[in-house]
Motif scaffolding. Structure first.
Motif, short mmCIF file in Angstrom:
data_model
loop_
_atom_site.label_atom_id
_atom_site.label_comp_id
_atom_site.label_asym_id
_atom_site.label_seq_id
_atom_site.Cartn_x
_atom_site.Cartn_y
_atom_site.Cartn_z
N SER A 2 45.97 35.77 36.62
CA SER A 2 44.78 35.79 35.78
C SER A 2 43.85 36.95 36.08
CB SER A 2 44.03 34.47 36.01
OG SER A 2 42.71 34.56 35.60
N GLU A 3 43.08 37.32 35.08
CA GLU A 3 42.07 38.38 35.24
C GLU A 3 40.88 37.87 36.04
OE1 GLU A 3 39.30 40.91 32.25
OE2 GLU A 3 41.31 40.43 31.57
N THR A 4 40.86 36.59 36.36
CA THR A 4 39.72 36.02 37.07
C THR A 4 40.04 35.75 38.54
OG1 THR A 4 40.38 33.81 36.36
CG2 THR A 4 38.78 34.98 34.98
N LEU A 5 40.87 36.56 39.14
CA LEU A 5 41.14 36.42 40.56
C LEU A 5 39.84 36.53 41.34
CD1 LEU A 5 44.27 38.70 41.01
CD2 LEU A 5 44.21 36.23 41.15
N PRO A 6 39.69 35.74 42.40
CA PRO A 6 38.47 35.88 43.21
C PRO A 6 38.48 37.19 43.96
CG PRO A 6 40.03 34.38 44.27
CD PRO A 6 40.61 34.75 42.92
N PRO A 7 37.31 37.68 44.32
CA PRO A 7 37.26 38.90 45.13
C PRO A 7 38.05 38.71 46.42
CG PRO A 7 35.07 38.31 44.35
CD PRO A 7 35.99 37.18 44.00
N ILE A 8 38.65 39.78 46.90
CA ILE A 8 39.50 39.74 48.09
C ILE A 8 38.71 39.24 49.30
CG2 ILE A 8 40.81 41.20 49.68
CD1 ILE A 8 41.44 42.91 47.13
N SER A 9 37.48 39.67 49.47
CA SER A 9 36.69 39.33 50.64
C SER A 9 35.76 38.14 50.42
CB SER A 9 35.84 40.54 51.03
OG SER A 9 34.88 40.77 50.01
N GLY A 10 35.73 37.57 49.22
CA GLY A 10 34.78 36.52 48.90
C GLY A 10 33.43 37.08 48.47
N ARG A 11 33.28 38.40 48.51
CA ARG A 11 32.05 39.06 48.08
C ARG A 11 32.25 39.58 46.66
NH1 ARG A 11 28.80 41.38 52.22
NH2 ARG A 11 28.95 43.42 51.26
#
Length: 173
Positions: A2-11
């Protein structure tokens, strides 16, 4: 994926681009653009600081971005205000640039003139792209250039970075 992947670092994922008076060692920032993934880009013109010499003004740079020193004097925002706006915006963000050595130098000049410290670190967008897809940054920039061309105006160039990241997410492993 999905295009809504969470940021890699949580930021938050943020993008930045700077335009400058030239490319020389005494050049200084004239425009900063920034934006977050999924949000509109913004930009501010930077008023020339008293410590920045017009001797560093390159006509070839002005021909690229179309911003004159007169426009900066009339419409620019003081370095301190620009630095504080960026610090507030990027307090919880990983910030990416397509030219971190140039943008980092101009950010250094901005923050030095403002007399404050940046509260963020600049990263290369290539590292962000390689974390999500095997597609090369060059290929993604070529695709993005069709709808969001690199114009040497900070806000538009940030929109291109945002699109490159969106394309990378669409092609995620």
């Amino acid at each position: 994926m999905s295009e809504t992947l969470p940021p890699i670092s949580g930021r938050q994922i943020a993008f930045i681009d700077l335009e400058a008076s030239g490319l020389g060692p005494k050049s200084w920032p004239i425009e900063v653009g920034w934006g977050f993934h999924g949000w509109p880009a913004r930009s501010m013109l930077v008023k020339p600081h008293a410590s920045w010499s017009l001797e560093a003004w390159e006509k070839t740079a002005e021909e690229l971005h179309g911003i004159s020193p007169d426009i900066l004097v009339r419409q620019g925002t003081a370095a301190l205000e620009v630095a504080l706006v960026l610090n507030a915006a990027f307090a919880n963000a990983d910030v990416y640039s397509d030219a971190p050595s140039f943008d980092g130098f101009w950010l250094y000049r901005l923050y030095e003139a403002a007399g404050v410290r940046a509260n963020f670190r600049l990263n290369n967008i290539a590292s962000l792209i390689s974390a999500v897809t095997d597609t090369t940054p060059e290929d993604l920039f070529a695709q993005a250039n069709e709808t969001e061309p690199h114009t040497h105006r900070a806000e538009q160039d940030v929109r291109q970075l945002q699109l490159v990241y969106t394309l990378a997410l669409q092609e995620a492993r």
